[in-house]
Design a protein around this motif. Structure first.
Motif, short mmCIF file in Angstrom:
data_model
loop_
_atom_site.label_atom_id
_atom_site.label_comp_id
_atom_site.label_asym_id
_atom_site.label_seq_id
_atom_site.Cartn_x
_atom_site.Cartn_y
_atom_site.Cartn_z
N PRO A 1 52.20 47.84 45.71
CA PRO A 1 51.19 48.19 44.71
C PRO A 1 50.83 46.95 43.89
N LYS B 1 44.40 56.49 45.58
CA LYS B 1 45.16 55.49 46.33
C LYS B 1 44.67 55.40 47.77
N ASP C 1 46.55 49.93 47.31
CA ASP C 1 47.95 49.51 47.41
C ASP C 1 48.07 48.68 48.68
N ASP D 1 48.20 46.95 41.10
CA ASP D 1 48.04 47.38 39.70
C ASP D 1 47.78 46.21 38.77
N ASP E 1 42.29 52.87 44.22
CA ASP E 1 43.47 52.12 43.80
C ASP E 1 44.10 51.58 45.07
N THR F 1 45.25 52.46 51.35
CA THR F 1 46.10 51.35 51.79
C THR F 1 45.46 50.45 52.84
N THR G 1 42.18 47.84 42.12
CA THR G 1 43.63 47.84 42.34
C THR G 1 44.37 48.86 41.49
N ARG G 2 43.65 49.67 40.70
CA ARG G 2 44.37 50.56 39.78
C ARG G 2 43.50 51.77 39.38
#
Length: 424
Positions: free
Chosen positions: A387, A362, A382, A389, A380, A364, A357-358
């Motif tokens: 987001p 990125k 999102d 994070d 990461d 989706t 998640t971070r």
């Protein structure tokens, strides 16, 4: 979420946080040894179950969360599944707003050999089953738990949530009250994990802003009469009242208005449990202006109309979509963690949940993220709720909090969205 909870079973749009979705009593752990098995029988197939409200006070929260989980599974399976195999049909259990029922449901779901459990919806019900689930070395992810005491719960890294803690909502609620010029505040809240947690966070932020907390009182949400509570509020002589409640809040609001303490006389503020288009009609049928000027806060979902359109195409019977984005993200985070770990063993993939998640590239969607992982790229994710994070505790470190109000026609309106970040 950002989010709406329905006030009564069968009525639409009451937002919980949430849950803050923190309703329900329940002792942590439930007092029974967890069943053996769970993810210890890793076989290359990621198996998921859920413990979510299908009956009881919060039954309206069940359909959006259950259908969101099923929709996420359908999308993942269309992309080829996890570890090259489809996720089987979800194994379900009812939390029912009763600790004993939730515990029995958790036992049945765990006995089926699941690797992860989605739920519970209410923080109190999670506290009733968390030791059973995480003690069986099975991952648990809630999309609506908001009680702050879950942040540091001793779960060995098996419990995570995609809903932000009320520790992030409380400061925004307090800031809203103070920004409106109120300096003497009465707080009344449900006597459960959600109510106490959000009341504490709000009171602390109010005092740090220089306001006086004239009353900070909890009440039994099952009470049939709130007259004494209303008199306590009146005796505190506040110029603003913060009410942390679910459907019983309609009775408290009626009492405050009858005592001359409606929004026309003092500032009235709610939270996610009162964010409902139905609220004015429930408080005063035929008088939509009764709550004009009342404000509140609630966790806000990302503005993602395409996801909601797609979800309703998948489940046309849905009317409420509260916390659906967060649950969809729960399923995807678990699936991506298993892909990253190259294992469906919860003891292995739990350590990848925060990581996906971070601090990576990125992405989706499951398909996009899975492709990156296959190429050896850190991701990461999102989500459709925004987001994530995750902080090391396994929850969002930042949150978008919506400030809402009711206008002169009784319509619910969003005023703004505020970013709130954890100190951790």
């Amino acid at each position: 979420m950002r989010r709406r909870l329905r006030m009564l079973m069968g009525l639409s749009v009451m937002a919980l946080v949430a849950a803050g979705c923190g309703g329900g009593g329940g002792e942590a752990g439930g007092g029974a040894a967890p069943p053996a098995g769970g993810g210890a029988r890793a076989d290359g197939v990621l198996k998921l179950g859920f413990v979510l409200p299908q009956t009881g006070q919060l039954a309206f929260l069940g359909p959006p969360q259950i259908q969101a989980a099923r929709y996420a599974v359908s999308q993942i399976n269309e992309a080829g599944g996890v570890l090259g195999k489809p996720i089987p049909d979800l194994v379900g259990g009812d939390e029912a707003d009763q600790a004993a029922v939730a515990q029995q449901s958790a036992d049945r779901v765990l006995a089926s050999g699941v690797d992860a459990v989605i739920g519970a919806a209410a923080s109190g019900m999670t506290l009733a089953i968390i030791d059973r689930v995480t003690g069986a070395n099975v991952v648990q992810c809630s999309g609506s738990n908001t009680a702050p005491n879950l942040t540091d719960y001793n779960d060995n890294g098996y419990y995570v949530r995609t809903a932000p803690s009320d520790a992030l909502q409380g400061p925004v609620l307090a800031e809203t009250v103070v920004a409106d010029g109120h300096s003497r505040v009465a707080i009344v809240a449900r006597a459960d994990d959600y109510g106490r947690g959000l009341a504490k966070a709000t009171a602390q932020a109010l005092e740090e802003a220089g306001a006086t907390v004239a009353l900070n009182e909890t009440y039994d949400p099952n009470s049939q009469n709130f007259d004494a509570l209303v008199q306590q509020v009146r005796g505190a002589q506040p110029n603003a009242v913060v009410l942390v409640s679910f459907e019983e809040g309609t009775q408290v609001l009626k009492g405050l208005i009858e005592a001359g303490m409606g929004p026309g006389s003092v500032g009235i503020y709610g939270a996610d449990g009162l964010r409902s288009e139905e609220l004015p009609q429930l408080v005063a049928p035929g008088n939509p202006a009764v709550l004009a000027g009342m404000k509140g806060t609630a966790p806000a979902s990302a503005d993602n109309p395409q996801f909601l359109t797609d979800l309703r195409s998948f489940a046309p019977e849905l009317t409420e979509v509260q916390y659906a984005p967060q649950v969809f993200d729960c399923v995807n985070v678990i699936a991506l963690a298993a892909e990253s770990a190259k294992s469906d063993d919860p003891a292995v993939f739990k350590d990848k949940i925060v990581e996906v998640t971070r601090d990576g590239t990125k992405c989706t969607t499951f398909t996009e993220c899975q492709r990156l992982l296959a190429n050896g790229t850190d991701i990461d994710y999102d989500g459709v709720s925004g987001p994530l994070d995750f902080v090391p505790a396994g929850e969002p470190g930042t949150a978008s909090i919506e400030v809402y109000t009711f206008n002169d026609q009784g319509a619910l309106q969003s005023l703004r969205t505020v970013q709130s970040a954890s100190a951790k």
